[in-house]
Design an enzyme around this catalytic site. Structure first.
Site, PDB file in Angstrom:
ATOM      1  N   LYS A  49      21.846 -25.769  14.407  1.00 26.17           N
ATOM      2  CA  LYS A  49      20.801 -24.967  15.049  1.00 26.17           C
ATOM      3  C   LYS A  49      20.881 -23.576  14.426  1.00 26.17           C
ATOM      4  O   LYS A  49      21.795 -22.798  14.714  1.00 26.17           O
ATOM      5  CB  LYS A  49      20.998 -24.901  16.559  1.00 26.17           C
ATOM      6  CG  LYS A  49      19.844 -24.172  17.241  1.00 26.17           C
ATOM      7  CD  LYS A  49      19.839 -24.431  18.734  1.00 26.17           C
ATOM      8  CE  LYS A  49      18.557 -23.952  19.392  1.00 26.17           C
ATOM      9  NZ  LYS A  49      18.205 -22.581  19.166  1.00 26.17           N
ATOM     10  N   ALA A  67      20.752  -9.435 -14.343  1.00 25.57           N
ATOM     11  CA  ALA A  67      20.063  -8.589 -15.320  1.00 25.57           C
ATOM     12  C   ALA A  67      19.169  -9.448 -16.214  1.00 25.57           C
ATOM     13  O   ALA A  67      18.038  -9.069 -16.531  1.00 25.57           O
ATOM     14  CB  ALA A  67      21.077  -7.827 -16.168  1.00 25.57           C
TER      15      ALA A  67
HETATM   16  S1  IVH Z   1      13.525 -28.464  16.200  1.00 23.30           S
HETATM   17  C1  IVH Z   1      10.346 -29.900  18.554  1.00 23.30           C
HETATM   18  N1  IVH Z   1      15.616 -28.007  14.694  1.00 23.30           N
HETATM   19  O1  IVH Z   1      15.484 -23.549  17.996  1.00 23.30           O
HETATM   20  C2  IVH Z   1      11.589 -29.207  18.342  1.00 23.30           C
HETATM   21  N2  IVH Z   1      14.772 -26.228  16.016  1.00 23.30           N
HETATM   22  O2  IVH Z   1      14.805 -23.817  21.010  1.00 23.30           O
HETATM   23  C3  IVH Z   1      11.403 -27.911  17.749  1.00 23.30           C
HETATM   24  N3  IVH Z   1      15.957 -24.104  15.732  1.00 23.30           N
HETATM   25  O3  IVH Z   1      12.097 -22.657  18.129  1.00 23.30           O
HETATM   26  C4  IVH Z   1      12.544 -27.331  17.104  1.00 23.30           C
HETATM   27  N4  IVH Z   1      17.402 -24.819  14.239  1.00 23.30           N
HETATM   28  O4  IVH Z   1      13.521 -21.747  16.238  1.00 23.30           O
HETATM   29  C5  IVH Z   1      14.754 -27.495  15.583  1.00 23.30           C
HETATM   30  N5  IVH Z   1      17.445 -27.709  13.280  1.00 23.30           N
HETATM   31  C6  IVH Z   1      16.570 -27.205  14.158  1.00 23.30           C
HETATM   32  C7  IVH Z   1      16.624 -25.863  14.569  1.00 23.30           C
HETATM   33  C8  IVH Z   1      15.703 -25.411  15.511  1.00 23.30           C
HETATM   34  C9  IVH Z   1      16.991 -23.776  14.939  1.00 23.30           C
HETATM   35  C10 IVH Z   1      15.286 -23.180  16.671  1.00 23.30           C
HETATM   36  C11 IVH Z   1      13.790 -23.100  16.491  1.00 23.30           C
HETATM   37  C12 IVH Z   1      13.194 -23.452  17.803  1.00 23.30           C
HETATM   38  C13 IVH Z   1      14.329 -23.263  18.742  1.00 23.30           C
HETATM   39  C14 IVH Z   1      14.159 -24.233  19.872  1.00 23.30           C
END
Ligand code: IVH
Length: 685
Positions: free
Chosen positions: A129, A45
């Site tokens: 991830k 608030a």
């Molecule tokens: S690095 C060059 N780090 O996973 C590498 N990706 O399959 C690019 N993602 O499109 C990604 N957590 O949406 C990276 N700690 C993280 C991540 C991450 C989630 C996702 C991202 C990417 C996909 C790759």
């Protein structure tokens, strides 16, 4: 691309601009406490009060609006479509290691490629991830100027207005050495608690629930109306950088890069860790897996990255993914059990939800005995029958879902469970409304779960404002059978309250007085109090002004209703359906008979812009000139064709010409289209 402001406000020394700067600093500070440090120092608030004060000051002095003001997180007008943007560097994806053993193979491949000797220990940056939607933000000279989705990696969609609503995304970078250009990449996600709230609300409203937090985040970011994203508490975590130009310091490792992003105020994961050697990286994976169920957001694995940026460059990429990183996915949280029964739960809005009763089974540390089946479309699609062996999954959702039926395990004794024709709570018929997946009880105010909610809403502060009549008393009135519909409230006597525990005569008299006083509430409140779906307080006030009496509103057609600006077809259909229901008609009649006499408030004279003169120049992107003129006139302002000393505001669209020059010479306040449309933005945050 967002247009830079035509005239960035220059801080002057008057008290308004001083207060404005102070408020912006305070709000930015409290945003950080709340979203990044998870340590709020003031209540919601108090935060809202500061926010509203800033909004009011900026409305008073639009010339002092800046694009990084916290009020500018909610964009003005909905877009017609998204623009496509090409990423300057492609946004790659990650190779998946599906089993823990594949982590070792990754290290082997890396060593071979780099021809590293055994004694060289590779340092890895380990990160969760995140399970969301990948986006790229572009900051020029520290100011957020563009945001785009990953798309196919080459071309994504421009979603700047939506990303501005993400609270932990800074609109301006802070600290030293802010680069001339920074392209930062990360994941936008919806925290689990918010995801569950959103789904519960969607089910109540008859909208399909999101299958998981990732879909919910993606659905929110890919909304053309930024006000939708603004209402969802999305968050972002940054994990990489595209182009970086004009930074005095250059990071040499992924971990340094993350520290640098954090120093500029960008959100990075608090679970990232730099480790020496692949064994420690494996341990990170195991630790994260153990932590997974306790995290407030969904993750679907760990990402291991070679920390040294020089080695990263040497490793390079193959087709669509870098050789220097790998995603180690977690196993799914699924298990098998028997679906013993299907229960029906009636919500306070009348939505009937089928719930699976499961033979209790342990899943990710929790004993699961119920699972949502969402609605009967889902039951049909999955062909769920009572007695089936089913696969259940916890996908971020605390309430597990039935993923699929193991039809090959059927014995033949399984029974289908069709949707009920009658409400299990009140026996009234059920139906599916046009365009909805949810099954609803048509009992309306005669259905107990719906009546409880209806009375709580009716008595609430913004509705009939019956002071002291809270949900505790309302539930007692219902369970004692003293109130069977809204109008019964006005027939209560002191004797009735005498049956309540611990209620003295004084309290009973106060309650009766409060109930009686509410008979005089104005028509807008009364319409709102009826609890018509999709009719909020503001719409109710507009309806009251337009129709003048409840009688007139009851007779209104869809056409008459949709002719009102602010009333769309869904709202209109809902109003007509409400008054077509005989139960509701009877309740309204009985309320009026009981002496409720909603009065119409005298119309306010003059608007916020009364006496102000506007001139438009150049092309407006989001509204036509006529519509813009109507907006100004609707608030009591004037629109003229030429700029003079009497002009208060000059609204400059793109390719503005001589009028703009003249306005500047005369010192007229100049508004960009964005700043102009925010004058009329009532969406709030
Ligand atoms: S690095 C060059 N780090 O996973 C590498 N990706 O399959 C690019 N993602 O499109 C990604 N957590 O949406 C990276 N700690 C993280 C991540 C991450 C989630 C996702 C991202 C990417 C996909 C790759």
């Amino acid at each position: 691309m967002e247009q830079p402001p035509l005239f960035p406000a220059s801080p002057t020394d008057d008290p308004v601009s001083r207060r404005l700067l102070q408020l912006r600093r305070q709000l930015a500070y409290h945003n950080r406490c709340y979203y990044e440090l998870d340590r709020p120092e003031i209540s919601d608030a108090e935060y809202d009060a500061l926010f509203r004060e800033l909004q009011a000051l900026e409305r008073q002095r639009p010339d002092l609006l800046t694009p990084d003001s916290p009020t500018q997180r909610v964009g003005g007008q909905p877009l017609e479509r998204f623009l496509q943007v090409r990423h300057s560097l492609p946004m790659l994806s990650l190779e998946n290691a599906l089993e823990e053993g594949a982590i070792l193979e990754f290290e082997q491949r890396t060593r071979t490629f780099l021809a590293l000797p055994e004694r060289h220990v590779i340092t890895y940056q380990c990160e969760p991830k995140m399970d969301g939607l990948a986006v790229e933000l572009i900051y020029r000279d520290g100011l957020l100027v563009q945001a785009a989705t990953r798309g196919d990696g080459e071309v994504g969609e421009e979603v700047t207005a939506n990303l501005r609503t993400v609270r932990n995304v800074p609109l301006r970078l802070q600290g030293d050495g802010v680069p001339a250009l920074l392209e930062v990449r990360g994941e936008v996600y919806l925290p689990l608690a918010a995801f569950q709230r959103l789904n519960a609300q969607r089910e109540e409203e008859g909208e399909p629930a999101f299958a998981n937090p990732r879909n919910a985040a993606a659905g929110s970011i890919r909304q053309l109306d930024p006000r939708v994203a603004a209402r969802r508490p999305l968050a972002m975590v940054c994990y990489g950088v595209g182009l970086l130009e004009g930074a005095p310091m250059q990071a040499t490792s992924q971990s340094e890069l993350m520290a640098q992003l954090a120093a500029w105020g960008l959100p990075v994961s608090d679970r990232q860790r730099r480790v020496a050697g692949i064994e420690q990286a494996r341990q990170y994976y195991r630790d994260l897996l153990a932590e997974r169920d306790g995290l407030p957001y969904e993750i679907d694995g760990a990402v291991l990255k070679v920390d040294d940026l020089r080695l990263q460059r040497e490793l390079g990429e193959k087709s669509r993914s870098p050789r220097w990183a790998v995603a180690c996915k977690f196993p799914p949280r699924q298990t098998e059990t028997v679906l013993e029964d299907i229960l029906l739960s009636v919500g306070r809005t009348g939505v009937i939800t089928p719930v699976a009763v499961l033979a209790p089974v342990e899943l990710a540390g929790v004993t699961v005995s119920r699972a949502t089946l969402h609605n009967w479309d889902e039951i049909d699609r999955k062909d769920v029958r009572i007695g089936d062996r089913v696969l259940v999954e916890r996908a971020g959702d605390v309430i597990p879902a039935v993923v699929k039926v193991l039809t090959e395990r059927r014995s033949g004794g399984e029974r289908p469970a069709p949707p009920p024709s009658y409400c299990p709570a009140c026996g009234a018929p059920t139906a599916r409304l046009a365009g909805e997946v949810a099954l609803r009880c048509l009992g309306g105010l005669a259905c107990p779960p719906q009546l409880t909610r209806a009375i709580i809403h009716f008595a609430s502060r913004d509705a009939m404002d019956i002071e002291g009549l809270g949900s505790k008393y309302i539930e007692q009135l219902l369970s004692l059978g003293l109130v069977k519909d809204l109008a019964d409230l006005y027939r209560l006597t002191g004797d009735d309250f005498g049956q309540f525990e611990r209620m003295g005569e004084k309290l009973a008299a106060n309650l009766l007085n409060a109930i009686s006083a509410s008979k005089e509430r104005d028509l807008g409140r009364f319409i709102f109090a009826l609890g018509i779906r999709h009719v909020g307080g503001r719409t109710a006030r507009i309806l009251a002004e337009r129709f003048g009496s409840i009688d007139q509103l009851q007779q209104a057609t869809v056409e008459a209703l949709t002719s009102i600006r602010d009333v769309g077809p869904t709202v209109a259909a809902s109003i007509v359906a409400f008054f077509a229901n005989p139960v509701n008609q009877a309740v309204v009649r009985r309320l009026l008979e009981a002496g409720v006499a909603p009065a119409v408030e005298a119309k306010k004279i003059g608007g916020r812009l009364s006496g102000k003169t506007f001139v438009f120049t150049g092309t407006l992107q989001h509204v036509t000139r006529d519509a813009a003129k109507a907006l100004v006139e609707g608030e009591g302002g004037n629109v003229t064709g030429s700029v003079s000393k009497k002009t208060d505001y000059l609204v400059a669209g793109s390719e503005a010409g001589s009028k703009l020059d003249k306005g500047r010479t005369l010192g007229v306040t100049i508004l960009s289209e964005d700043a102009f449309s925010r004058l009329f933005d009532r969406g709030g945050v």
